[in-house]
Motif scaffolding. Structure first.
Motif, PDB file in Angstrom:
ATOM      1  N   LEU A   1      -3.890  -5.086  -3.692  1.00 13.08           N
ATOM      2  CA  LEU A   1      -3.382  -3.716  -3.722  1.00 13.08           C
ATOM      3  C   LEU A   1      -2.609  -3.420  -5.007  1.00 13.08           C
ATOM      4  O   LEU A   1      -2.524  -2.271  -5.437  1.00 13.08           O
ATOM      5  CB  LEU A   1      -2.505  -3.454  -2.503  1.00 13.08           C
ATOM      6  CG  LEU A   1      -3.293  -3.276  -1.195  1.00 13.08           C
ATOM      7  CD1 LEU A   1      -2.394  -3.478   0.003  1.00 13.08           C
ATOM      8  CD2 LEU A   1      -3.941  -1.896  -1.152  1.00 13.08           C
TER       9      LEU A   1
ATOM     10  N   PHE B   1      -6.366  -0.061   1.580  1.00 14.91           N
ATOM     11  CA  PHE B   1      -5.457  -0.795   2.471  1.00 14.91           C
ATOM     12  C   PHE B   1      -6.246  -1.662   3.448  1.00 14.91           C
ATOM     13  O   PHE B   1      -5.962  -2.851   3.618  1.00 14.91           O
ATOM     14  CB  PHE B   1      -4.572   0.201   3.217  1.00 14.91           C
ATOM     15  CG  PHE B   1      -3.879  -0.344   4.429  1.00 14.91           C
ATOM     16  CD1 PHE B   1      -2.917  -1.340   4.315  1.00 14.91           C
ATOM     17  CD2 PHE B   1      -4.191   0.138   5.699  1.00 14.91           C
ATOM     18  CE1 PHE B   1      -2.272  -1.845   5.444  1.00 14.91           C
ATOM     19  CE2 PHE B   1      -3.549  -0.351   6.826  1.00 14.91           C
ATOM     20  CZ  PHE B   1      -2.593  -1.350   6.702  1.00 14.91           C
TER      21      PHE B   1
ATOM     22  N   ALA C   1       0.836  -1.212   0.000  1.00 11.06           N
ATOM     23  CA  ALA C   1       0.000   0.000   0.000  1.00 11.06           C
ATOM     24  C   ALA C   1       0.861   1.247   0.000  1.00 11.06           C
ATOM     25  O   ALA C   1       0.590   2.216  -0.731  1.00 11.06           O
ATOM     26  CB  ALA C   1      -0.936  -0.004   1.200  1.00 11.06           C
TER      27      ALA C   1
END
Length: 414
Positions: free
Chosen positions: A161, A116, A106
């Motif tokens: 992510l 996140f 992240a």
């Protein structure tokens, strides 16, 4: 079979699961910050700093290093105190393997707090589900689910992510299956928190390699010679509904989780005058008799694995959630020793591993029982975790950063 087990972790989460993930994030940060002075934290961090590399992600204790190194350090550091969240069906610690991987990716990708948090939840849910799928056989033969199942959860969080496709995520999970590792033989050494660190680092590595086009066998989980058939998987084939993460257990005492049910049962009997105590009886599941039933520990570390000692400390008013309570000198205190000698411990196979019974005899007998899997009101859980974080770091900055979704401030606290 694997797909049906893991797919629910990638669906839209329930609000209850997201709230629990926020609380686990607070809990994880507090444990990591409090653990920076532990030897395993200092050693892994010094190695990462010495090796150097592109500064991509923060470590507990300061400094920026490449994502894989940050995940390793932060995983080991946050599990150094063994005070982080647990899932009893999973038989492991989800957050310490998953959050470090999610945090590193992240930060390197410039993700926001919401993305996140959702990646953390998807990863933790995957880790728990994979641990349940692996089953008791995997754990009993000597594997540590935090390191094994945790690597798969870390991979999912990192992939999400990075914005990888479903096909790429399958490739990454196949790749990490050849890296996932962790043994119970490391318990009691720095190797136990290291298991959490390598799970986080392995997940980051598998996701980053896959993002660059690295190919693996997507059947490496359940296929011939795959992870499940070679690692003593004996979990049920039917995948359950709902979110396992909603049932996560947080530690509210700085000692072995096997002692917590007894301590909570004791809380239900207070207050009473320690001077009037004539006898205390603790009854627990047989499993814990060889894990946390040290009779007369002489060190604070030993006290963390002693029913008799923690019960005595609690009755005398010591805060069993505070790290400072487990002090070597206190183990020789006359009042602690005298009360410890009044505590008897017995086992009962009809109890579950999360249950305990406690009776305290003063003029009369008082009885209470507690099961760690009993639902905990969310307001109570929030209060307990906020108090625990404050106790570990001395203020409410972690709580406020997570409540406000302030990702930059959250990272700066490390």
């Amino acid at each position: 079979m694997v797909d049906s087990w893991l797919r629910p972790a990638l669906t839209d989460p329930s609000e209850a699961a997201l709230e629990i993930m926020r609380l686990s994030l607070v809990d994880w940060l507090a444990c990591g910050i409090a653990g920076v002075s532990e030897p395993v934290a200092q050693i892994t961090r010094s190695l990462a700093l010495e090796e150097g590399g592109t500064p991509q992600a923060n470590m507990f204790g300061g400094g920026q290093v490449p994502c894989r190194a940050a995940a390793l350090v932060n995983g080991a550091t946050s599990h150094a105190l063994d005070y982080d969240d647990t899932h009893f069906a999973h038989i492991g610690h989800p957050s310490v393997a998953v959050i470090p991987a999610a945090l590193a990716i992240a930060q390197s990708q410039g993700a926001g707090f919401d993305a996140f948090l959702r990646a953390c939840l998807a990863g933790c849910e995957t880790s728990i589900r994979f641990g349940v799928l692996l089953g008791r056989g995997h754990y009993q033969v000597g594997f540590h689910q935090t390191g094994t199942a945790g690597a798969f959860g870390a991979t999912v969080a990192a992939c999400q992510l990075l914005g990888l496709s479903e096909f790429q995520m399958a490739q990454a999970l196949g790749l990490v299956s050849t890296r996932a590792s962790g043994l119970k033989s490391q318990f009691g050494t720095m190797g136990k928190p290291y298991n959490a660190g390598i799970a986080a680092s392995n997940g980051v590595e598998a996701a980053l390699l896959t993002a660059r086009g690295f190919e693996s066998n997507p059947m490496a989980l359940a296929g011939q010679n795959g992870f499940l058939p070679t690692h003593h998987c004996d979990g049920e084939e039917a995948a359950p509904e709902g979110w396992f993460m909603e049932d996560i257990s947080h530690k509210f005492h700085a000692c072995c989780h096997g002692l917590h049910a007894a301590l909570e049962a004791l809380e239900g009997l207070k207050p009473f005058d320690p001077k009037r105590v004539r006898k205390v009886q603790v009854t627990t599941h047989p499993r814990w008799m060889t894990v946390c039933n040290q009779i007369a520990p002489t060190t604070g570390l030993g006290a963390k694995f002693s029913y008799r000692t923690v019960i005595a400390l609690s009755i005398l008013g010591y805060d069993t959630a505070a790290l400072g309570t487990y002090d070597d000198a206190l183990m020789a205190d006359a009042r602690v020793v005298a009360l410890r000698n009044l505590v008897e411990v017995a086992d009962d196979a009809t109890l579950s591993e999360t249950e305990a019974r406690v009776s305290v005899t003063t003029k009369t007998e008082h009885h209470a029982s507690f099961d760690l899997t009993a639902p905990l009101d969310i307001a109570q859980r929030r209060q307990k975790i906020r108090r625990k974080a404050h106790s570990l770091v001395g203020d409410d900055r972690i709580w406020l950063a997570v409540e406000q979704g302030d990702f930059p401030n959250l990272i700066s606290l490390m």
